[in-house]
Design an enzyme around this catalytic site. Structure first.
Site, PDB file in Angstrom:
ATOM      1  N   GLN A   1       0.828  -1.203   0.000  1.00  0.00           N
ATOM      2  CA  GLN A   1       0.000   0.000   0.000  1.00  0.00           C
ATOM      3  C   GLN A   1       0.860   1.250   0.000  1.00  0.00           C
ATOM      4  OE1 GLN A   1      -0.425  -2.607   1.863  1.00  0.00           O
ATOM      5  NE2 GLN A   1      -2.516  -3.320   1.553  1.00  0.00           N
TER       6      GLN A   1
ATOM      7  N   ASP B   1       2.477   1.712  -3.375  1.00  0.00           N
ATOM      8  CA  ASP B   1       1.544   2.207  -4.386  1.00  0.00           C
ATOM      9  C   ASP B   1       1.216   3.684  -4.170  1.00  0.00           C
ATOM     10  OD1 ASP B   1       1.514  -0.181  -5.642  1.00  0.00           O
ATOM     11  OD2 ASP B   1      -0.326  -0.913  -4.715  1.00  0.00           O
TER      12      ASP B   1
ATOM     13  N   GLU C   1      18.569 -32.389 -19.536  1.00  0.00           N
ATOM     14  CA  GLU C   1      18.091 -31.081 -19.996  1.00  0.00           C
ATOM     15  C   GLU C   1      18.790 -29.940 -19.254  1.00  0.00           C
ATOM     16  OE1 GLU C   1      13.868 -31.356 -19.170  1.00  0.00           O
ATOM     17  OE2 GLU C   1      13.823 -33.421 -19.889  1.00  0.00           O
TER      18      GLU C   1
ATOM     19  N   LYS D   1      19.481 -26.782 -17.248  1.00  0.00           N
ATOM     20  CA  LYS D   1      18.544 -26.151 -16.305  1.00  0.00           C
ATOM     21  C   LYS D   1      18.628 -24.643 -16.473  1.00  0.00           C
ATOM     22  CE  LYS D   1      17.384 -26.166 -11.401  1.00  0.00           C
ATOM     23  NZ  LYS D   1      17.572 -24.742 -11.127  1.00  0.00           N
TER      24      LYS D   1
ATOM     25  N   GLU E   1      10.026 -22.795 -18.435  1.00  0.00           N
ATOM     26  CA  GLU E   1      10.736 -21.690 -17.803  1.00  0.00           C
ATOM     27  C   GLU E   1      10.577 -20.405 -18.621  1.00  0.00           C
ATOM     28  OE1 GLU E   1      11.921 -23.096 -15.183  1.00  0.00           O
ATOM     29  OE2 GLU E   1      13.324 -21.675 -14.272  1.00  0.00           O
TER      30      GLU E   1
ATOM     31  N   CYS F   1      24.259 -20.805  26.210  1.00  0.00           N
ATOM     32  CA  CYS F   1      23.662 -21.069  27.516  1.00  0.00           C
ATOM     33  C   CYS F   1      24.650 -21.642  28.520  1.00  0.00           C
ATOM     34  CB  CYS F   1      22.462 -21.995  27.374  1.00  0.00           C
ATOM     35  SG  CYS F   1      22.903 -23.662  26.880  1.00  0.00           S
TER      36      CYS F   1
ATOM     37  N   CYS G   1      25.075 -28.578  21.753  1.00  0.00           N
ATOM     38  CA  CYS G   1      24.723 -28.098  23.086  1.00  0.00           C
ATOM     39  C   CYS G   1      23.849 -29.189  23.707  1.00  0.00           C
ATOM     40  CB  CYS G   1      23.948 -26.795  22.948  1.00  0.00           C
ATOM     41  SG  CYS G   1      23.086 -26.310  24.438  1.00  0.00           S
TER      42      CYS G   1
HETATM   43  S1  IVH Z   1      11.477 -30.362 -14.081  1.00  0.00           S
HETATM   44  C1  IVH Z   1       9.367 -32.294 -10.566  1.00  0.00           C
HETATM   45  N1  IVH Z   1      13.035 -29.583 -16.014  1.00  0.00           N
HETATM   46  O1  IVH Z   1      14.357 -26.051 -11.959  1.00  0.00           O
HETATM   47  C2  IVH Z   1      10.057 -31.714 -11.751  1.00  0.00           C
HETATM   48  N2  IVH Z   1      12.811 -28.139 -14.137  1.00  0.00           N
HETATM   49  O2  IVH Z   1      14.519 -27.056  -8.971  1.00  0.00           O
HETATM   50  C3  IVH Z   1      10.386 -30.275 -11.586  1.00  0.00           C
HETATM   51  N3  IVH Z   1      14.069 -26.040 -14.297  1.00  0.00           N
HETATM   52  O3  IVH Z   1      11.292 -25.179 -10.513  1.00  0.00           O
HETATM   53  C4  IVH Z   1      10.802 -29.498 -12.725  1.00  0.00           C
HETATM   54  N4  IVH Z   1      14.939 -26.437 -16.288  1.00  0.00           N
HETATM   55  O4  IVH Z   1      12.094 -23.824 -12.503  1.00  0.00           O
HETATM   56  C5  IVH Z   1      12.532 -29.272 -14.805  1.00  0.00           C
HETATM   57  N5  IVH Z   1      14.369 -29.038 -17.812  1.00  0.00           N
HETATM   58  C6  IVH Z   1      13.868 -28.727 -16.628  1.00  0.00           C
HETATM   59  C7  IVH Z   1      14.186 -27.509 -15.965  1.00  0.00           C
HETATM   60  C8  IVH Z   1      13.634 -27.255 -14.707  1.00  0.00           C
HETATM   61  C9  IVH Z   1      14.862 -25.570 -15.285  1.00  0.00           C
HETATM   62  C10 IVH Z   1      13.797 -25.342 -13.032  1.00  0.00           C
HETATM   63  C11 IVH Z   1      12.327 -25.183 -12.685  1.00  0.00           C
HETATM   64  C12 IVH Z   1      12.127 -25.890 -11.375  1.00  0.00           C
HETATM   65  C13 IVH Z   1      13.522 -25.968 -10.850  1.00  0.00           C
HETATM   66  C14 IVH Z   1      13.687 -27.227 -10.027  1.00  0.00           C
END
Ligand code: IVH
Length: 676
Positions: free
Chosen positions: A35, A38, A117, A119, A177, A406, A427
């Site tokens: 708020q 904005d 794949e 990431k 993504e 402690c 501890c």
């Molecule tokens: S599979 C249960 N495939 O990585 C399967 N994730 O830590 C979950 N990501 O939140 C996702 N490339 O944002 C999948 N080829 C890919 C990916 C991918 C990037 C990201 C995605 C996900 C995170 C998982």
């Protein structure tokens, strides 16, 4: 009209807004409410409208990248959007594959194919298509529910608005993504800390016209809910995504064997700089969908996939001091305060030294020159001491034998499973007696996977602790809101919001409740197992009687370490007081069995001997998926004893004596309508 004064006032407001943006985007730590934000923005726009001479390129009317809206509608995902576990090296990958082999009861001659794949480091989104039409798009949110960002997603060219292919399922949510390519990011880099923030910020603008101005891209890689899809593995699915009109990652591959995964990882890491978008690792997914289904999920992540992060960046620095931090379970963690260094774009001034043994093994001392490594989201750690640079007067670091918080003595536990002494010193107090542990326990109590109290972050716990507003978990439900309202940074609205979040969470599942208590060795998975066994909250509270605790040993997965820890928890007077106060203040929901009308409903099973082609873990999960129950010893409640190869004869004899049905694997599978 004092032009000068108005201009000054206008500029001041813009600077303030920039300050808010910086805290929100770069530090992920908003300093004002939505708020208030904005209102300030509106004041700037009003000023511009009233005084035409006001004009500044930094005005929110000129730039994109102001604070995203929090006013999107929350929508539950049909299938939760989970995250992935991380692997950093060959050892992690071997253990990932070994778990798969064990779970599926495979032998060494079997080969698992993985869809490999890259990431992408962006923001995941879920696109819902009905009859080929893109009807709704959601952000990941907390994984359970996301925000409806359909209009903004519609501005992305890579997202097909209509898919006409015949084999496109009538109902499906395609996941992938949203990201910005590095070159496009350069053009707006002054407004965002990194490409990921840019993608996130742009996606969550109130006005889709602003999103449309940012060159967002979308790459698809999985699905959540799909109706009657006739595709049987991930590589086929990826191929179809392309046919359906989605972009897929050009570096996707199919690979088997950890050695080959390692090789591909090395190659891609070398190529990383040449790729047009940020990648922070590689995702491996068991290719075969039927195996994925069998493997299922553990806690928050699938057993069939993992993210192999790219190796750490490292820098050299000097240890200024070694401090001891005390965690929720009493663990004393030594942390090196180092001269700040830039590691991969992040300024690092703390590095963990893990535990006492690590300090002894590496002989780490104050004043040492060290190599500090930082990988992904992992806490930076010291990997190496440069002994040549060691100062002459340097002294060995003496680990404290008393808890710095402690004063209790510190101990190293003996681990019943490994038959070794722990590397970690702790501890000896059970918990709330030690101030530092108590604070950490409360942080855990309100955290995302526990009570998940919105807006009750770690900083607030510390603040409330210092003001003596919270000392034990139950205090959260009896907060002095009048007093909080008077505190700096709080107002009527924010207090009302906090109160709302707390009231809302008074209704909690038994599973979350048990987890939130932070009993050592009782994480989410074990809390779930215990809940399935106890079913109702009163049964949990009755564990204060020792004989009831022993019954937990019937649970597959709960061993002596967990039982001892629960016993210790229930022996502590403060804990008992906490429990009784919480019981008064909360409504703890009984377990809701997800599938209680399965083929094995109301039937109990026990396994003896080795089964063929299926591991115990999988057999157990199969029974539970079909509403059956597992029992760990032959007793009168047992309906079926499943006997595999080389069963324990004693068990079979007792079962026969008691008229319990003894069945073999084939008979059991027949009950599930499966052939052996
Ligand atoms: S599979 C249960 N495939 O990585 C399967 N994730 O830590 C979950 N990501 O939140 C996702 N490339 O944002 C999948 N080829 C890919 C990916 C991918 C990037 C990201 C995605 C996900 C995170 C998982």
């Amino acid at each position: 009209m004092d032009k000068k004064k108005i201009s000054k006032d206008y500029l001041h407001k813009i600077e303030l807004l920039e300050e808010y943006n910086k805290n929100y985007y770069d530090k992920d730590n908003p300093i004002v409410s939505d708020q208030e934000y904005d209102l300030l923005k509106k004041e700037i726009i009003d000023l511009e409208n009233s005084y035409k001479f006001l004009n500044n390129d930094r005005s929110p009317t000129k730039i994109v990248g102001f604070k995203p809206s929090k006013n999107f509608e929350k929508v539950k995902h049909k299938v939760p959007m989970l995250s992935l576990g991380n692997a950093f090296n060959e050892e992690d990958l071997n253990s990932f594959e070994k778990k798969i082999f064990n779970f599926l009861s495979l032998n060494k001659t079997n080969i698992i194919d993985y869809s490999v794949e890259p990431k992408i480091d962006g923001i995941s989104a879920s696109l819902i298509y009905v009859n080929g039409k893109f009807i709704k798009g959601l952000s990941r949110g907390d994984g359970v529910a996301g925000e409806d960002i359909t209009q903004n997603l519609k501005t992305i060219g890579d997202i097909p608005k209509k898919v006409n292919e015949k084999n496109f399922p009538n109902e499906i949510d395609i996941r992938g993504e949203v990201f910005i390519e590095n070159n496009d990011f350069k053009k707006i880099s002054e407004k965002f800390a990194n490409p990921r923030n840019a993608a996130s910020g742009s996606l969550r603008q109130k006005d889709p016209a602003i999103t449309a101005n940012i060159p967002l891209k979308f790459i698809a890689y999985t699905y959540g809910h799909a109706k009657e899809m006739k595709i049987y593995n991930q590589t086929e699915f990826l191929k179809n995504l392309k046919i359906w009109g989605f972009k897929i990652n050009p570096f996707n591959k199919k690979i088997s064997g950890v050695k080959n995964l390692m090789l591909n990882h090395k190659n891609l890491e070398e190529k990383r700089k040449e790729i047009a978008f940020d990648i922070d690792g590689i995702v491996y997914k068991v290719n075969d969908f039927s195996l994925q289904k069998r493997l299922g999920f553990a806690a928050n992540a699938p057993r069939w996939a993992i993210a192999h992060k790219f190796s750490a960046n490292s820098s050299i620095s000097e240890i200024i001091n070694i401090e001891i931090q005390i965690g929720r379970t009493g663990a004393l963690t030594p942390v090196a305060k180092i001269k700040p260094v830039n590691i991969g774009g992040v300024i690092v001034s703390n590095a963990t030294l893990h535990n006492e043994d690590e300090i002894i093994r590496k002989d780490i001392r104050i004043g040492d020159t060290v190599t500090v490594e930082r990988a992904g989201d992992v806490i930076p750690h010291v990997v190496l001491v440069d002994l040549k640079k060691r100062k002459q007067n340097s002294k060995k670091f003496i680990f404290p034998l008393k808890c710095p918080s402690c004063g209790s003595k510190t101990i190293k536990d003996y681990n019943e499973t490994t038959k070794k002494q722990d590397a970690v010193r702790r501890c000896a107090s059970e918990g709330f007696e030690c101030e530092k542990i108590a604070i950490e326990k409360i942080k855990h109590f309100v955290s995302k996977d526990a009570f998940n109290i919105d807006g009750f972050g770690k900083k607030i716990v510390e603040n409330f602790w210092n003001l003596k507003l919270v000392r034990l978990p139950q205090d959260i439900f009896k907060l002095n809101y009048k007093k909080i309202e008077e505190l700096e940074g709080w107002g009527k609205l924010s207090v009302a919001n906090l109160k709302f979040s707390i009231e809302e969470k008074k209704n909690i599942s038994l599973e979350r409740f048990i987890y939130s208590l932070g009993i050592r060795h009782i994480g989410q998975e074990n809390a779930k197992l215990i809940t399935r066994h106890l079913k109702r909250a009163p049964n949990f509270f009755r564990l204060s009687e020792e004989s009831n605790i022993e019954s937990l040993s019937n649970i597959n997965g709960i061993g002596i370490t967990q039982i001892q820890s629960i016993k210790k928890f229930f022996l502590n007077k403060i804990n008992l007081k906490v429990l009784s106060e919480l019981e008064k203040n909360l409504t703890i929901k009984d377990i809701i069995l997800i599938n209680n009308d399965g083929l094995l409903r109301n039937k109990t099973f026990m396994l003896t001997g080795k089964l063929n082609g299926i591991s115990r873990a999988e057999a157990k999960s199969l029974i539970e998926q079909n509403s059956g129950k597992i029992i760990n010893n032959v007793n009168k409640k047992l309906d079926y004893l499943i006997a595999g190869e080389k069963p324990t004869l004693k068990k079979i004899n007792i079962a026969k004596d008691w008229n319990i049905k003894v069945i073999n694997q084939a008979e059991w599978l027949k009950m599930l309508n499966k052939s052996s």
